[in-house]
Design an enzyme around this catalytic site. Structure first.
Site, PDB file in Angstrom:
ATOM      1  N   GLU A  34      -0.427   9.957   8.791  1.00 40.74           N
ATOM      2  CA  GLU A  34       0.729   9.155   9.220  1.00 40.74           C
ATOM      3  C   GLU A  34       0.795   9.095  10.742  1.00 40.74           C
ATOM      4  O   GLU A  34       0.721  10.117  11.425  1.00 40.74           O
ATOM      5  CB  GLU A  34       1.995   9.791   8.647  1.00 40.74           C
ATOM      6  CG  GLU A  34       2.903   8.822   7.957  1.00 40.74           C
ATOM      7  CD  GLU A  34       2.228   7.993   6.866  1.00 40.74           C
ATOM      8  OE1 GLU A  34       1.703   6.904   7.186  1.00 40.74           O
ATOM      9  OE2 GLU A  34       2.239   8.399   5.702  1.00 40.74           O
ATOM     10  N   ARG A  42       0.830  -1.208   0.000  1.00 40.70           N
ATOM     11  CA  ARG A  42       0.000   0.000   0.000  1.00 40.70           C
ATOM     12  C   ARG A  42       0.862   1.254   0.000  1.00 40.70           C
ATOM     13  O   ARG A  42       2.038   1.225   0.363  1.00 40.70           O
ATOM     14  CB  ARG A  42      -0.929   0.031   1.216  1.00 40.70           C
ATOM     15  CG  ARG A  42      -0.223   0.047   2.589  1.00 40.70           C
ATOM     16  CD  ARG A  42      -0.180   1.406   3.236  1.00 40.70           C
ATOM     17  NE  ARG A  42       0.627   1.426   4.443  1.00 40.70           N
ATOM     18  CZ  ARG A  42       1.904   1.733   4.471  1.00 40.70           C
ATOM     19  NH1 ARG A  42       2.563   2.019   3.347  1.00 40.70           N
ATOM     20  NH2 ARG A  42       2.570   1.742   5.611  1.00 40.70           N
ATOM     21  N   ASP A  67      -2.327  -0.968   7.724  1.00 40.51           N
ATOM     22  CA  ASP A  67      -1.731  -1.743   6.632  1.00 40.51           C
ATOM     23  C   ASP A  67      -2.503  -3.033   6.354  1.00 40.51           C
ATOM     24  O   ASP A  67      -2.733  -3.396   5.202  1.00 40.51           O
ATOM     25  CB  ASP A  67      -0.270  -2.084   6.972  1.00 40.51           C
ATOM     26  CG  ASP A  67       0.530  -0.836   7.278  1.00 40.51           C
ATOM     27  OD1 ASP A  67       0.077   0.258   6.896  1.00 40.51           O
ATOM     28  OD2 ASP A  67       1.598  -0.947   7.908  1.00 40.51           O
TER      29      ASP A  67
END
Ligand code: GLA
Length: 476
Positions: free
Chosen positions: A55, A49, A201
């Site tokens: 973040e 990805r 993720d």
């Protein structure tokens, strides 16, 4: 070969890409047959990805906005009756791993590639514990893997391997767990390798959607696809600084998670005193209007007043929490093996970490809106702001990533930022589609040739345009 055509048609744009992927999968099948001498097998893959924005927000309970990309780990596998798992890779630098399914599977040394498969198997076994299954009920499997996700590049090759291992282990045992549930399960399972990561993720690798990004919310896990406007592309560029989360960057990564837990604890204590009630706050993301019943700007002002800019020592935080330093360390600074994370020499930077996380969460909401409104200039601005915050407040950038971002912006990107955990790895840049080729040529010249002094024929494994693809699946 038994790869359904809808798979490569949905995930790969051009005939050349499709031919490349089929070729790769064919080689993988040949490798499997040569190694294990088996005619019956299954094929599965899990994509890597890129994170468009958001973040280090996931483990703080705030949203992220990634997309699954046309780079994956593929596997050919077949069940084994004796409860043994045998792992091989077409890349011979990943040497064979073998282990038995048992109630508590001992990990290999930290950083070993086999741990990602063990993490998944352990997670699945634990899930079925108490549901009438013991570890002896599970079949093992023999696996041949092949990956084209650049390693230690922040594109989540490790979670792709975890997710893939879970899917193929389930398939070999004729079991199924709904993908949303499996995503949460694998996010926790991956802690086995020592990272205290969030759930981005695993969720995007499982639930990705062709031509869409996913807005992922946490607690509870929720996924909202958003169409990527046509006419634009995301280009990933590898800084070539290794960001192996299982090695050096592991402590750095975990340290950020610890600092955030400490910031949330300190703020919970102070807000509880001020509001004169116990508050249900565990994560920075819990500090919101819903939980505190005060407006967002008031929360911001109060938090700004509570936390100071200078780094905190463990004993200062302990005094603030009114517990001993050792109790503070035990509650908030524990590693997976039970040992305590050492106090960093430069102290815990609670205020800057808090500021980044809160603002980054807002940028995700803003980016989601910008995508829906086709406002790619706004999206690019938010990407740029995110990079600055990752660099200055969260301190997860490095000179090479900053250089690459600078060159990318000068070469036509509407926005450019580091992606993933940071400390090296890739940047992503937003481009108008017709500018991609010139962009790649210019960045290749200025970053790889001039800045890194790298001279080679082909840079396509370092810098490439990304297509959003569907999530992990057993293909046949
Ligand atoms: C890694 C982790 C994710 C997330 C990112 C940073 O990829 O696995 O959970 O925290 O870093 O956004």
């Amino acid at each position: 070969m038994n790869i359904p055509s809808h798979f490569y048609k949905a995930n790969y744009d051009f005939e050349t890409d499709r031919a490349r992927i089929l070729n790769r999968y064919e080689r993988l099948i040949d490798n499997f047959k040569a190694k294990y001498d088996k005619k019956e097998f299954f094929i599965a893959r899990a994509p890597g990805r890129i994170n468009l924005i958001g973040e280090h927000t996931d483990y703080n309970g705030l949203p992220v906005l990634p997309m699954a990309v046309n780079r994956d780990i593929a596997s050919v596998f077949s069940p084994l009756e004796d409860g043994k798992v045998i792992l091989n890779n077409t890349d011979s630098s990943f040497t064979e791993r073998q282990f038995y399914i048992e109630a508590s599977i001992p990990p290999y040394n930290e950083g070993d590639w086999g741990n990602y498969c063990k993490a998944a198997v352990q997670g699945v076994i634990d899930h079925y514990k108490g549901k009438g299954k013991t570890c002896r009920d599970f079949k093992g499997l023999q696996i041949m893997l092949d990956g084209d996700i650049p390693l230690a590049a922040g594109l989540s090759s490790s979670s792709a391997l975890v997710v893939l291992s879970a899917l193929i282990f389930l398939k070999s045992n004729s079991l199924e767990i709904p993908k949303l549930e499996l995503a949460g399960l694998m996010a926790r399972a991956e802690h086995y390798v020592g990272t205290q990561g969030g759930g981005m993720d695993q969720a995007v690798s499982l639930l990705g959607k062709a031509d869409h990004a996913l807005k992922i919310d946490f607690n509870p896990l929720q996924v909202t696809p958003v169409k990527l406007p046509p006419g634009y592309k995301m280009v990933a560029a590898n800084s070539l600084v290794q960001a192996a989360k299982s090695e050096g960057a592991l402590d750095q990564y975990n340290r950020r998670a610890i600092e955030c837990r400490l910031a949330a604890a300190a703020l919970r204590k102070k807000f509880s005193e001020m509001l004169k009630r116990e508050l249900p706050i565990r994560l920075i993301g819990d500090l919101n209007t819903e939980k505190l019943a005060i407006p967002e700007d008031q929360i911001r002002d109060l938090a700004e007043g509570i936390l100071h800019r200078q780094p905190y020592s463990l004993s200062e935080i302990a005094a603030l929490l009114e517990i001993t330093p050792i109790e503070t360390a035990k509650r908030y600074c524990k590693k997976r093996d039970g040992s305590l994370f050492p106090e960093p020499a430069e102290g815990f930077k609670l205020k800057n970490r808090y500021r980044h996380v809160k603002a980054e969460g807002k940028r995700v909401e803003g980016s989601f809106k910008a995508l829906k409104e086709n406002n790619m200039y706004e999206f690019g601005n938010l990407m740029n702001q995110s990079h600055a915050s990752c660099r200055d407040l969260y301190e997860i950038s490095c000179p090479e990533l900053d250089k690459l971002v600078e060159i990318s912006r000068e070469s036509g990107a509407l926005g450019s930022r580091l992606t993933g955990a940071g400390f090296g790895g890739c940047t992503i840049s937003l481009l108008e589609s017709d500018k991609v080729e010139a962009f790649i040529n210019r960045v290749t010249q200025l970053y790889y040739r001039d800045f890194l002094n790298l001279e080679q024929e082909d840079y396509s494994s370092y810098i490439f345009s990304c297509k959003a693809v569907n999530g992990a699946d057993v293909l046949s």
